[in-house]
Structure formats: structure tokens, C-alpha cells
Design a protein around this motif. Structure first.
Motif, PDB file in Angstrom:
ATOM      1  N   THR A 101       0.807  -1.227   0.000  1.00 23.40           N
ATOM      2  CA  THR A 101       0.000   0.000   0.000  1.00 23.40           C
ATOM      3  C   THR A 101       0.841   1.279   0.000  1.00 23.40           C
ATOM      4  N   LEU A 102       2.137   1.150   0.257  1.00 19.76           N
ATOM      5  CA  LEU A 102       2.995   2.342   0.393  1.00 19.76           C
ATOM      6  C   LEU A 102       3.122   3.204  -0.869  1.00 19.76           C
ATOM      7  N   PRO A 103       3.320   2.629  -2.066  1.00 17.49           N
ATOM      8  CA  PRO A 103       3.544   3.477  -3.244  1.00 17.49           C
ATOM      9  C   PRO A 103       2.461   4.517  -3.498  1.00 17.49           C
ATOM     10  N   LEU A 104       1.219   4.189  -3.170  1.00 13.42           N
ATOM     11  CA  LEU A 104       0.125   5.125  -3.429  1.00 13.42           C
ATOM     12  C   LEU A 104      -0.262   5.935  -2.191  1.00 13.42           C
ATOM     13  N   SER A 105       0.486   5.751  -1.094  1.00 17.38           N
ATOM     14  CA  SER A 105       0.119   6.474   0.133  1.00 17.38           C
ATOM     15  C   SER A 105       1.209   7.438   0.611  1.00 17.38           C
ATOM     16  N   ILE A 106       2.423   7.341   0.043  1.00 19.63           N
ATOM     17  CA  ILE A 106       3.466   8.285   0.459  1.00 19.63           C
ATOM     18  C   ILE A 106       3.672   9.358  -0.601  1.00 19.63           C
ATOM     19  N   GLU A 107       4.293  10.445  -0.188  1.00 18.14           N
ATOM     20  CA  GLU A 107       4.534  11.557  -1.109  1.00 18.14           C
ATOM     21  C   GLU A 107       5.808  11.303  -1.903  1.00 18.14           C
ATOM     22  N   HIS A 108       5.747  11.570  -3.209  1.00 18.49           N
ATOM     23  CA  HIS A 108       6.891  11.355  -4.086  1.00 18.49           C
ATOM     24  C   HIS A 108       7.552  12.696  -4.427  1.00 18.49           C
ATOM     25  N   PRO A 109       8.830  12.674  -4.832  1.00 13.91           N
ATOM     26  CA  PRO A 109       9.514  13.927  -5.207  1.00 13.91           C
ATOM     27  C   PRO A 109       8.778  14.664  -6.314  1.00 13.91           C
ATOM     28  N   LYS A 110       8.811  16.001  -6.274  1.00 15.89           N
ATOM     29  CA  LYS A 110       8.087  16.812  -7.253  1.00 15.89           C
ATOM     30  C   LYS A 110       8.573  16.580  -8.677  1.00 15.89           C
ATOM     31  N   GLN A 111       9.882  16.258  -8.824  1.00 12.64           N
ATOM     32  CA  GLN A 111      10.423  16.060 -10.164  1.00 12.64           C
ATOM     33  C   GLN A 111      10.087  14.690 -10.759  1.00 12.64           C
ATOM     34  N   ALA A 112       9.528  13.800  -9.924  1.00 13.08           N
ATOM     35  CA  ALA A 112       9.164  12.465 -10.402  1.00 13.08           C
ATOM     36  C   ALA A 112       7.903  12.543 -11.264  1.00 13.08           C
ATOM     37  N   PRO A 113       7.785  11.692 -12.290  1.00 14.73           N
ATOM     38  CA  PRO A 113       6.563  11.665 -13.115  1.00 14.73           C
ATOM     39  C   PRO A 113       5.333  11.386 -12.256  1.00 14.73           C
ATOM     40  N   HIS A 114       4.189  11.895 -12.684  1.00 22.56           N
ATOM     41  CA  HIS A 114       2.964  11.741 -11.888  1.00 22.56           C
ATOM     42  C   HIS A 114       2.545  10.273 -11.745  1.00 22.56           C
ATOM     43  N   TRP A 115       3.058   9.409 -12.634  1.00 25.26           N
ATOM     44  CA  TRP A 115       2.643   8.007 -12.629  1.00 25.26           C
ATOM     45  C   TRP A 115       3.582   7.097 -11.819  1.00 25.26           C
ATOM     46  N   ILE A 116       4.578   7.673 -11.172  1.00 21.54           N
ATOM     47  CA  ILE A 116       5.614   6.867 -10.519  1.00 21.54           C
ATOM     48  C   ILE A 116       5.047   5.967  -9.411  1.00 21.54           C
ATOM     49  N   GLY A 117       4.076   6.497  -8.652  1.00 22.51           N
ATOM     50  CA  GLY A 117       3.468   5.703  -7.589  1.00 22.51           C
ATOM     51  C   GLY A 117       2.706   4.511  -8.135  1.00 22.51           C
ATOM     52  N   HIS A 118       2.009   4.723  -9.253  1.00 24.31           N
ATOM     53  CA  HIS A 118       1.264   3.620  -9.881  1.00 24.31           C
ATOM     54  C   HIS A 118       2.216   2.564 -10.428  1.00 24.31           C
ATOM     55  N   ARG A 119       3.340   3.024 -10.995  1.00 22.47           N
ATOM     56  CA  ARG A 119       4.329   2.051 -11.492  1.00 22.47           C
ATOM     57  C   ARG A 119       4.890   1.208 -10.357  1.00 22.47           C
ATOM     58  N   ASP A 120       5.272   1.873  -9.271  1.00 22.89           N
ATOM     59  CA  ASP A 120       5.866   1.157  -8.143  1.00 22.89           C
ATOM     60  C   ASP A 120       4.870   0.205  -7.498  1.00 22.89           C
ATOM     61  N   ALA A 121       3.604   0.637  -7.439  1.00 25.32           N
ATOM     62  CA  ALA A 121       2.562  -0.246  -6.894  1.00 25.32           C
ATOM     63  C   ALA A 121       2.416  -1.483  -7.763  1.00 25.32           C
ATOM     64  N   ALA A 122       2.464  -1.289  -9.076  1.00 31.71           N
ATOM     65  CA  ALA A 122       2.351  -2.426 -10.009  1.00 31.71           C
ATOM     66  C   ALA A 122       3.531  -3.383  -9.865  1.00 31.71           C
ATOM     67  N   ILE A 123       4.730  -2.834  -9.665  1.00 34.73           N
ATOM     68  CA  ILE A 123       5.928  -3.670  -9.486  1.00 34.73           C
ATOM     69  C   ILE A 123       5.777  -4.559  -8.256  1.00 34.73           C
ATOM     70  N   LEU A 124       5.420  -3.963  -7.124  1.00 33.50           N
ATOM     71  CA  LEU A 124       5.312  -4.725  -5.876  1.00 33.50           C
ATOM     72  C   LEU A 124       4.169  -5.739  -5.933  1.00 33.50           C
ATOM     73  N   GLU A 125       3.038  -5.306  -6.499  1.00 28.89           N
ATOM     74  CA  GLU A 125       1.894  -6.215  -6.604  1.00 28.89           C
ATOM     75  C   GLU A 125       2.236  -7.416  -7.487  1.00 28.89           C
ATOM     76  N   LEU A 126       2.929  -7.160  -8.600  1.00 22.95           N
ATOM     77  CA  LEU A 126       3.258  -8.259  -9.513  1.00 22.95           C
ATOM     78  C   LEU A 126       4.288  -9.206  -8.898  1.00 22.95           C
ATOM     79  N   PHE A 127       5.249  -8.657  -8.181  1.00 14.38           N
ATOM     80  CA  PHE A 127       6.223  -9.497  -7.474  1.00 14.38           C
ATOM     81  C   PHE A 127       5.511 -10.509  -6.584  1.00 14.38           C
ATOM     82  N   TYR A 128       4.612 -10.015  -5.750  1.00 11.89           N
ATOM     83  CA  TYR A 128       3.953 -10.877  -4.773  1.00 11.89           C
ATOM     84  C   TYR A 128       2.879 -11.755  -5.417  1.00 11.89           C
TER      85      TYR A 128
END
Length: 285
Positions: A110-137
């Protein structure tokens, strides 16, 4: 030989090359040729490796490469004898894999979509990271397998993914509904329709190291005390399946293990958990 006839993976080729090169470098001026190396030379190398603090698994990996090379020399290059035949290696350490609890997995995912990301990061970075962790597990794939995935490997209708594992062996892994939803959301946000599945902010394929760094980032942000790597989600995937009644053969297929004995280590983890539950719950435990 390894690449063409044995269909070894690029990682195996790299590891074997490193192992052979390392032996030659360690021997230095004492190395007079592969055909002139004696069993005692390898025993000296083994002793130096253990004295240098190498893990048993690393030592066994290096010697596996050397043994494979000498088998090749005997069979194909008419070498009279294999000097490694009489060299005894230390037994492999029997360590139970570290496994996350279901609560810890939930916290991490649940962390990728609940924490604040750096301003310079793309707006989709949290969704990408959530997809990575979800797919791993969800799928239990290895780090290198996940990094190599393309959009074309996914069957979104049947919610499964085609994976090329060790030795370029192909298998199909089911993808859970939560992971499929996370990947859909990431695709829509990042506008990824073909090519590599997971991309960097420069829109190039993420390396295995970059994906590992994503995992480490969220592990650091979580309250999970264990020392973790992405592979621990694979351990957790297998153990949680067995905990909930999956049979060993099915788990072996899902993990892409060629040997059932490799998968059996997860049964020990499940048994240890059962013992813990027993001790906590039984009045005469």
C-alpha cells in the motif's frame, strides 16, 4: 557451448565467466594452464576462499562453474582426468528463507500510493511502483524475470503473464486481480501500450538494479524490521500458497523450479509456522 548447446541464461554465462577469470587471477603466476592444474591447486583456492570470508553458497557457485568447465574439457577436448573430481566442497548451509507475514506484505504493497513522491518524479511513478510490488507478490517471479517483461507478455483477458526463466525456460504465471488492477492503472497513467512493461522516468526499460532500488525504497519507508530484498516477496508468495493448502507440485511450476527439492524448503517454513501456532494455541504445548 553453454550458450548454444546448453541454452544457458546470460546471467549464468556472466557468472561462469567471472568464476573462471577469478580463479586464474587468484592463482596469478602459479597458473600454468588449465591442463596442468592439480587437485591441490583447487584445494588451496578453496582454503583461501573460506579464509577470505566467502559465503558457502558463493564458493559452491564458483566451483560449479569450474567443475562444469572441466567436464567440458574431458568430454570435448580430450583432457585425461578432471582434477576437481576428488575435491570436497563444504556442505551448503541450510537456512530457512525469510518470509513476510500477510500483514507486512499488505503494509508494503500500500505504500507506493500512500506516500509523497519527489516533485520532479513523473505523476505516474506511484502507480508504477505499486504495479511492481503487486506483480512481485502476485506471481512470484524472479527479479530478472520481472525486469525483462514486455507488454506483449501479458494476457489481460485471462490475467496471466508469460515468463522466461532460467535457461530461457518459458512458463505462464497467473496474475491476481489486485496486481492486474495495479498494472491497468499504471498503463493508463504512464501511457505504456507496448515495449518494456516497467519504464524509468526517461521512458526506457528499468534494469533489475533499478527495480531492486524501488523495493528498498519502500522497505525503508515501512516498519518492517527484517533485512529484505525483492526475492523475499518470492519466498512469501510460495510460503503463503503452501500455508493456504496449495500442493507442492503446483508451487514448483509457478516458481519455475526444475527440481522439486528446491521447492521443498518452503514446506519447512510452513511447518515452522505451524509449530509456532501450536505452541501459542495448545494448552499443553
Amino acid at each position: 557451448y553453454l550458450s548454444v548447446e546448453k541454452n544457458a541464461s546470460p546471467r549464468t554465462l556472466q557468472n561462469y565467466f567471472h568464476s573462471l577469470t577469478r580463479f586464474r587471477q587468484e592463482r596469478g603466476k602459479r597458473f600454468s594452464g588449465w591442463d596442468k592444474t592439480e587437485p591441490d591447486d583447487f584445494r588451496d583456492y578453496l582454503f583461501d576462499s573460506m579464509k577470505g570470508g566467502w559465503a558457502r553458497s558463493t564458493i559452491r557457485l564458483h566451483f560449479a562453474a569450474l567443475r562444469s568447465f572441466y567436464k567440458f574439457l574431458v568430454r570435448r577436448k580430450n583432457l585425461l582426468c578432471n582434477p576437481l573430481a576428488d575435491v570436497q566442497l563444504p556442505k551448503a548451509e541450510k537456512k530457512l528463507p525469510v518470509v513476510l507475514t500477510k500483514t507486512q506484505v499488505e503494509e508494503l504493497l500500500t505504500l507506493p500510493l500512500s506516500i509523497e513522491h519527489p516533485k520532479q518524479a513523473p505523476h505516474w511513478i506511484g502507480h508504477r511502483d505499486a504495479a511492481i510490488l503487486e506483480l512481485f507478490y502476485s506471481s512470484g517471479v524472479r527479479l530478472a524475470e520481472l525486469a525483462a517483461l514486455n507488454m506483449s507478455d501479458f494476457d489481460f483477458f485471462n490475467e496471466c503473464v508469460r515468463v522466461f526463466g532460467k535457461g530461457s525456460k518459458e512458463r505462464v504465471c497467473p496474475v491476481g486481480s489486485k496486481a492486474a488492477e495495479a498494472i491497468h492503472a499504471y498503463r493508463n497513467q504512464a501511457k505504456v501500450m507496448d515495449g518494456p512493461l516497467f519504464i524509468s522516468k526517461l521512458r526506457k526499460r528499468m534494469s533489475a538494479r533499478a527495480i531492486s532500488n524501488v523495493f528498498k525504497k519502500y522497505h525503508a519507508a515501512s516498519g518492517i524490521p527484517q533485512n529484505l530484498s525483492p526475492h523475499k516477496l518470492r519466498h512469501s508468495f510460495a510460503t503463503h500458497l503452501l500455508d493456504n493448502g496449495a500442493d507442492l507440485r503446483s508451487v514448483q511450476t509457478l516458481l519455475g523450479h526444475s527440481s522439486l527439492s528446491t521447492t521443498q524448503i518452503y514446506t519447512h517454513v510452513s511447518i515452522e509456522r505451524m509449530k509456532e501456532v501450536y505452541k501459542k494455541s495448545h494448552p499443553r504445548a
